[in-house]
Design an enzyme around this catalytic site. Structure first.
Site, mmCIF file in Angstrom:
data_model
loop_
_atom_site.group_PDB
_atom_site.id
_atom_site.type_symbol
_atom_site.label_atom_id
_atom_site.label_comp_id
_atom_site.label_asym_id
_atom_site.label_seq_id
_atom_site.Cartn_x
_atom_site.Cartn_y
_atom_site.Cartn_z
ATOM 1 C CE LYS A 1 3.297 1.013 5.644
ATOM 2 N NZ LYS A 1 2.457 -0.037 4.971
ATOM 3 C CD GLU B 1 -3.037 1.137 2.477
ATOM 4 O OE1 GLU B 1 -2.674 0.389 3.453
ATOM 5 O OE2 GLU B 1 -3.726 2.125 2.461
ATOM 6 N NE ARG C 1 4.439 -7.232 11.232
ATOM 7 C CZ ARG C 1 4.128 -6.423 10.298
ATOM 8 N NH1 ARG C 1 3.126 -6.735 9.421
ATOM 9 N NH2 ARG C 1 4.384 -5.250 10.247
HETATM 10 P P1 ATP Z 1 1.998 -2.041 7.749
HETATM 11 O O1 ATP Z 1 1.594 -2.608 9.252
HETATM 12 O O2 ATP Z 1 3.429 -1.255 7.838
HETATM 13 O O3 ATP Z 1 1.060 -1.306 7.107
HETATM 14 P P2 ATP Z 1 1.389 -4.075 5.685
HETATM 15 O O4 ATP Z 1 1.517 -5.409 5.853
HETATM 16 O O5 ATP Z 1 0.084 -3.229 5.879
HETATM 17 O O6 ATP Z 1 2.254 -3.132 6.863
HETATM 18 P P3 ATP Z 1 1.781 -3.261 2.999
HETATM 19 O O7 ATP Z 1 2.340 -2.225 2.491
HETATM 20 O O8 ATP Z 1 0.546 -3.493 2.882
HETATM 21 O O9 ATP Z 1 2.212 -3.193 4.448
HETATM 22 O O10 ATP Z 1 2.439 -4.684 2.601
HETATM 23 C C1 ATP Z 1 2.924 -5.164 1.315
HETATM 24 C C2 ATP Z 1 3.430 -6.468 1.352
HETATM 25 O O11 ATP Z 1 4.459 -6.794 2.418
HETATM 26 C C3 ATP Z 1 2.290 -7.500 2.038
HETATM 27 O O12 ATP Z 1 2.279 -8.685 1.230
HETATM 28 C C4 ATP Z 1 2.633 -7.820 3.485
HETATM 29 O O13 ATP Z 1 2.310 -9.114 3.721
HETATM 30 C C5 ATP Z 1 4.319 -7.487 3.294
HETATM 31 N N1 ATP Z 1 4.961 -7.164 4.540
HETATM 32 C C6 ATP Z 1 4.665 -5.997 5.241
HETATM 33 N N2 ATP Z 1 5.241 -5.833 6.402
HETATM 34 C C7 ATP Z 1 5.987 -7.079 6.615
HETATM 35 C C8 ATP Z 1 6.833 -7.685 7.448
HETATM 36 N N3 ATP Z 1 7.144 -6.620 8.463
HETATM 37 N N4 ATP Z 1 7.728 -8.894 7.130
HETATM 38 C C9 ATP Z 1 7.221 -9.552 6.240
HETATM 39 N N5 ATP Z 1 6.408 -9.006 5.260
HETATM 40 C C10 ATP Z 1 5.816 -7.801 5.519
HETATM 41 MG MG MG Z 2 -1.270 -2.232 4.586
#
Ligand code: ATP
Ligand code: MG
Length: 568
Positions: A336, A107, A326
């Site tokens: 974030k 995102e 994660r």
């Molecule tokens: P946040 O909590 O920072 O919003 P998010 O999972 O919503 O994290 P996205 O930008 O939507 O962040 O993630 C894009 C991709 O990266 C998704 O497939 C997510 O599962 C993966 N991802 C995000 N954070 C991690 C992490 N800490 N470890 C492994 N994969 C991750």
């Molecule tokens: Mg997200």
């Protein structure tokens, strides 16, 4: 030198013989010797006769004498190294060569971090492994949080990591399809428009009760659906999936699929106001994009039932959804929710602060992309949530940057030292002990700075070596330290101290990062700035250069007069 080399070769030959019923062979030894001592590659002609001789000698011995000598003289070769973690990923369930499509769906609501590196690298590696494709898809259906700046930052991050995608797209470009699918669900009776307030909805979900909107007929739903595009205000109506209000899985209790958001979208401005939420967007997009294998982090596990249920109802192709853990580091948050306030409150200098596990932060700190990839792959496709220590990434990084790091001198808390019988005006120092990284000339006149730490341990009469220069005996400790050259031979047991010529020291500072949080408390000492002096040659290095400051550690040149400490 030759004796040492002969001994190394003999050890390798003995070991190889012991592994092959007492017989060793030239070709296996040659590659092993080069493996251990790559610098011999250019001298291979001189080395081969030694190998032939050793192989001959060893093969003449009885198996018992081979074993005995091996154990007595080369015990270190017999230590069985712990089995190396398999670098690479396990095969992918149901994957066909040439028919794998993965996606990385960030995102655009923040800067990419180590967690995104894990996800995107795994996505890319699997696509590569099966000769397939990787799609970068911006999951941009929440205009409240998304900004153009972040789309760009994510691309920059992936470029830096070396993650190559075959296609890039935005979920927001498929809004017409998403509306069509929403309408289809409504028409099928599998979705309805709910106008209850937030509290009622949460309460009903907890108590597993349907609301009156759930019983609304198709007409009501269609009228309300149309009103979502103009009449309703944000929060007044949502589209909900007709799931199962009594499901054990709370996600299935009539989850939200679309909602109204009036914030302008970074790309489409105010063209749309009804936006799919994550669950609806990801199911439709994965299916229409031809994704065969979709990965996400484990905390989404409960949502997978919904993902498949939606595709079932819509009679759409189902990708395989898999979860991994994660990735984050102790005391270095990636979320974030935590990172944004740190930046906004000025507790860190920006998203590229070297204390942060953002890709920009890691880059400035001197962690290289290759190390991140190796690190991520060494963790594998795991579901367990253990936090790997940051030191593991550092040690992988160290082996990669060591051969490319210029060796330089740095002195903290400089103390004057004068060598009274110096007669040199200039010396040449190699920039790397093994690799050819050139040499630098250093002007000297006998006046030096040495670190206070070392100076404190000295007394009159002590002998020390000024690295790369000569040995001196301390003749005076006050008011300033003085010494006299004794000789230049290598002496193992005297202190070896780096120095900076007093003719032209360069002032600089070194930023040292520590963890941001200790027991969930912001660590006020997470960034130290240390003043130092270094050599003129520092000024000639490009920003981004990796340096090993002798007796201190690896640093990355961050700007003309600033370096960031990478690791020991
Ligand atoms: P946040 O909590 O920072 O919003 P998010 O999972 O919503 O994290 P996205 O930008 O939507 O962040 O993630 C894009 C991709 O990266 C998704 O497939 C997510 O599962 C993966 N991802 C995000 N954070 C991690 C992490 N800490 N470890 C492994 N994969 C991750
Ligand atoms: Mg997200």
């Amino acid at each position: 030198m030759d004796d040492e080399l002969k001994s190394v070769i003999r050890g390798i030959a003995l070991l190889n013989a012991s592994e092959h019923d007492g017989k060793t062979r030239n070709d296996s030894i040659i590659s092993k010797v080069i493996g251990i001592k790559p610098e011999l590659r250019s001298r291979i002609k001189d080395v081969i006769p030694l190998i032939l001789q050793a192989v001959d000698d060893v093969n003449k011995l009885s198996v018992e004498s081979q074993k005995e000598e091996l154990a007595r003289k080369y015990a270190e070769l017999l230590i069985v190294k712990p089995k190396q973690e398999r670098i690479g990923l396990p095969p992918l369930e149901g994957a066909e060569q040439g028919n794998v499509i993965t996606r990385f769906p960030p995102e655009p609501n923040g800067y990419p971090h180590i967690g995104h590196a894990k996800a995107s690298i795994i996505d890319e590696e699997y696509a590569k492994m099966y000769g397939g494709k990787l799609i970068l898809r911006f999951d941009d259906t929440n205009p409240e949080k998304e900004r153009l700046e972040y789309y760009a930052a994510i691309k920059v991050g992936l470029d830096w990591l070396g993650v190559k995608y075959d296609l890039v797209k935005n979920t927001s470009d498929d809004m017409e399809i998403i509306y069509k699918k929403a309408k289809e669900l409504i028409d099928l009776g599998d979705a309805y428009v709910c106008t209850c307030n937030k509290d009622t909805i949460s309460k009903n979900r907890r108590e597993m009760l349907p609301c009156k909107c759930r019983a609304g007929n198709l007409d009501q739903n269609n009228t309300r659906w149309n009103k979502m595009f103009d009449k309703f205000k944000p929060g007044e109506a949502i589209v909900r999936f007709r799931g199962d209000m009594s499901s054990e899985n709370t996600v299935m209790r009539d989850p939200t699929l679309l909602r109204i958001i009036d914030e302008p979208h970074p790309i489409h401005r105010d063209k749309y106001r009804v936006w799919p939420n994550y669950d609806f967007a990801v199911a439709i997009e994965d299916s229409i994009d031809g994704i065969t294998h979709a990965f996400r982090t484990k905390e989404y596990e409960l949502r997978t039932e919904l993902y498949y249920a939606l595709l079932d109802k819509l009679n759409m192709r189902k990708p395989k959804m898999l979860e991994f853990s994660r990735l984050e580091f102790e005391g270095m948050p990636v979320s974030k929710r935590v990172l944004k306030p740190l930046v906004e409150e000025g507790k860190v200098s920006g998203f590229d602060d070297p204390r942060l596990p953002t890709l920009e932060g890691l880059r400035r700190r001197g962690i290289v992309p290759e190390a991140i990839r190796k690190f991520v792959l060494s963790l594998g496709f795991t579901k367990s949530d253990t936090m790997p220590p940051f030191e593991t990434l550092e040690s992988i990084n160290r082996t990669i940057i060591d051969p490319k790091s210029v060796r330089l001198f740095i002195v903290f808390n400089p103390v004057k030292l004068t060598v009274t019988n110096n007669n040199l005006t200039e010396i040449e120092i190699s920039n790397h002990p093994q690799n050819d990284m050139g040499k630098r000339r250093v002007e000297i006149d006998g006046s030096f700075y040495i670190p206070d730490n070392d100076a404190k341990t000295l007394k009159t009469g002590d002998e020390i070596r000024l690295l790369e220069l000569y040995n001196i005996r301390i003749t005076k400790m006050s008011p300033e330290i003085e010494g006299e050259i004794t000789d230049t031979s290598y002496k193992p047991n005297i202190p070896k101290i780096q120095w900076i010529s007093r003719k032209n020291p360069v002032n600089m500072e070194v930023l040292m990062s520590d963890v941001l949080f200790v027991n969930d408390q912001f660590n006020e000492n997470s960034l130290q700035i240390k003043q130092a002096i270094t050599e003129q040659y520092y000024l000639e290095l490009n920003v981004g250069a990796e340096i090993q400051f002798v007796r201190f550690g690896y640093c990355r040149k961050d700007s003309a007069n600033q370096a960031i400490y990478t690791h020991k």
